[in-house]
Design an enzyme around this catalytic site. Sequence first.
Site, PDB file in Angstrom:
ATOM      1  CB  THR A 163     -12.931   6.974   6.246  1.00 43.34           C
ATOM      2  OG1 THR A 163     -12.335   8.259   6.017  1.00 43.34           O
ATOM      3  CG2 THR A 163     -12.191   6.291   7.360  1.00 43.34           C
ATOM      4  CB  THR A 222      -6.598  -3.315  -7.340  1.00 40.79           C
ATOM      5  OG1 THR A 222      -5.270  -3.099  -7.763  1.00 40.79           O
ATOM      6  CG2 THR A 222      -6.727  -4.672  -6.668  1.00 40.79           C
ATOM      7  CG  ASN A 267      -1.210   6.510  -3.858  1.00 44.19           C
ATOM      8  OD1 ASN A 267      -1.530   5.407  -3.468  1.00 44.19           O
ATOM      9  ND2 ASN A 267      -0.686   6.739  -5.044  1.00 44.19           N
ATOM     10  CB  THR A 283      -0.859  -7.287  -5.041  1.00 50.48           C
ATOM     11  OG1 THR A 283      -1.041  -7.513  -3.699  1.00 50.48           O
ATOM     12  CG2 THR A 283      -0.483  -8.546  -5.733  1.00 50.48           C
ATOM     13  CE  LYS A 337      -4.090  -5.989  -8.683  1.00 44.93           C
ATOM     14  NZ  LYS A 337      -2.998  -5.357  -7.905  1.00 44.93           N
ATOM     15  CD  GLU A 363      -0.405   4.010  -7.031  1.00 44.50           C
ATOM     16  OE1 GLU A 363       0.825   4.192  -6.979  1.00 44.50           O
ATOM     17  OE2 GLU A 363      -1.140   3.884  -6.057  1.00 44.50           O
TER      18      GLU A 363
END
Lengths: 414, 414
Positions: B414, B159, B409, B199, B188, B287
């Site tokens: 949107t 991801t 994050n 996940t 992952k 991240e």
Amino acid sequence: MTKEAAFIANGGVTSALGFRAAGVHAGFRKNPQRLDMALVVADEPCACAGTFTQNVFCAAPVQVSKEHLDGVSYGTARAVVVNSGIANAATGEQGREAARAMARITAEEVGCPATEVMVASTGVIGQHLPLEPFETGVPAALDALSRSGGHDAACAIMTTDTHPKEAAVSFAVESYEGCTFTVGGMAKGSGMIMPNMATMISVITTDAPVRSDALHEALVNAVNKSFNKVTVDSDTSTNDTCFLLASGAAALGKPAFQPGSAEFAAFEQALQAVCNNLARQMAADGEGATRLVTVNVAGAASDVDADKAARTVANSPLVKTAITGHDANWGRIAGALGRSGAAFRQEDVSIDIMGLAVCRNGMTVPFDEDEALRRFEDPEIVIDIDLGAGRAATTMWTCDFSHEYITINGDYRT
Amino acid sequence: MTKEAAFIANGGVTSALGFRAAGVHAGFRKNPQRLDMALVVADEPCACAGTFTQNVFCAAPVQVSKEHLDGVSYGTARAVVVNSGIANAATGEQGREAARAMARITAEEVGCPATEVMVASTGVIGQHLPLEPFETGVPAALDALSRSGGHDAACAIMTTDTHPKEAAVSFAVESYEGCTFTVGGMAKGSGMIMPNMATMISVITTDAPVRSDALHEALVNAVNKSFNKVTVDSDTSTNDTCFLLASGAAALGKPAFQPGSAEFAAFEQALQAVCNNLARQMAADGEGATRLVTVNVAGAASDVDADKAARTVANSPLVKTAITGHDANWGRIAGALGRSGAAFRQEDVSIDIMGLAVCRNGMTVPFDEDEALRRFEDPEIVIDIDLGAGRAATTMWTCDFSHEYITINGDYRT
């Protein structure tokens, strides 16, 4: 609250009768413009209670104030002295000696036993506390003491706070006719803030007549529902301290409020209002905060579960960054709830963000994203969660996580 | 490890004999260049074990894979199918039906019972999983299956991972002369990553002969000491899943490894090495991470205390931002230890950062700040803590908190 209870404009730690305060530059900080020592003095010895950090790495002033409160966290006090700049934490026996000296110097100037002086420190961990600033600062503060000195005192205890935090409430009770009582206080930021900075510190005073054991019980209850429900970055610092002093000066010669009485309940409500107000100010002024975040959890199976659920959501970096990004990302809230340890079934969960239903029966609900973005403009973001597992509820306050948080906390200490 | 045990260059989920894999673009993501479905197929039905998220909000594929493993988290499997882009979490009964259909479509193409297909999903929470991509994607993946398809499969489950994560180890044991065994896998990223992404997912294969119940025990032990010791942002996701499949193809016709035997111990060591390697890759690729952070805790009173202490330090935003800022700020580590719930006395604590003693007996130790800054240039930051309270120890992996974390994050969903 009972009749006439109200917040006092510009109220603070000297709003209650019987207390004077001052904030001075004593020399813990290099900048001579910066106030760095606060002194609060009661006209007479008065009832005092304290609550302290549960952190194993508790600082020397916490240990010494506990000694002075005689191991039961309540007793008698004449003065509270607080320095900012150096936390006197992780300093061992030398640190405890410094904290005792800080009390002794203050006691000699005020003219009371050293055990009637409460001490608190906030600032860099692991540095030893110099005593010279107290030797000049305490006499200077004593000279400056005044009934309007609360604001300077509130400024002197700040570290990375962007503004001082003060609040006061007055109330009257029928059984003490002609008397107006006041609870007022000051606080500094929650969380471990700038590099090596520690601590939330709060000093609250009242002129209501309350005995120290009852004062302690009221303080513990109020702190549990206010300061202990604030989290900026999940850290409980080495120095967290809250003192409450009661002079009884608004009803001299009258009997003390008895726990369980209507007047005691009115006092507790006023105290809770002051603590909640200061706690919300702390959360809103968290490091780099752009939003105050209120997390309401209802429908929990127990108070412990309600606290676990609200605390896990409020501490989630993913929830906090989503709020910075104006993102009504309830999946992150659900993820936090699911790992919180609170008992519930996912199909019973409802979540609202700023009054918009985003999750029902554990599943997504279509909502107006534009309307959500509009509501995120508000300075306070409210998340309402119903776990559908019982009747317990709680409220927790936090702030969002912004780039500024990383800048403040990632800066070189050197 | 026993003789000849070694990491295999470019090894992965198809390094072990008896497995083929592929990664394809099935259509869960809009970008046609992006692989978004992985298929791992065993030549024959083989032993399989799984470990799953403990989050109450566990996703539909987790529930269905558990059903297929017959409630004991081990059994028989022929295939594992994983999609990225949509997590199929918080989707209720419709989601469970979709996860079952995902298995059924795969089973029909592979030619096995649906219960021999394990399923996993990762991506946006609260969206329903479309079945069309499986209807075209599974046949395409079946056509593409190969003994060298592990890398594409590893890419297809990513991801916000910046690179695929693969590792494989081979080993030999004296009692199975002439046989070389392999354990290899893919994973992952850990943590709840991009807006609504969820996940950690890992699929590991081996050609060692191990029965499914023994496989399950080995997997649980290995996961507890590897993936469960990784924390990026303290979040346990809705979809965390790890599968381990054993074909026995490296020793056909020979007896299964017996738990407690030397060969089983060699297998467990190889499995642990693969899991640790994948876990460290996950932490390092957290991240916005600029550093892999390894937290070693020794001298704890119990394993539970060691875990609490290491986890609280590894999850502390203040510790993580200090590392981003190259700040050997041990006060924040001490603060985290003190609130972790682990039993110790502050005067017994020692802390080293990158091999530099910064705290002894709970107090600060002068150290060379320039040397500390130099050591912070390393891609892996190691914190060693001794609580001085017992003999238990553990290691936890995390990453630092950078501005990039907030950007990733805090972005608008949107």
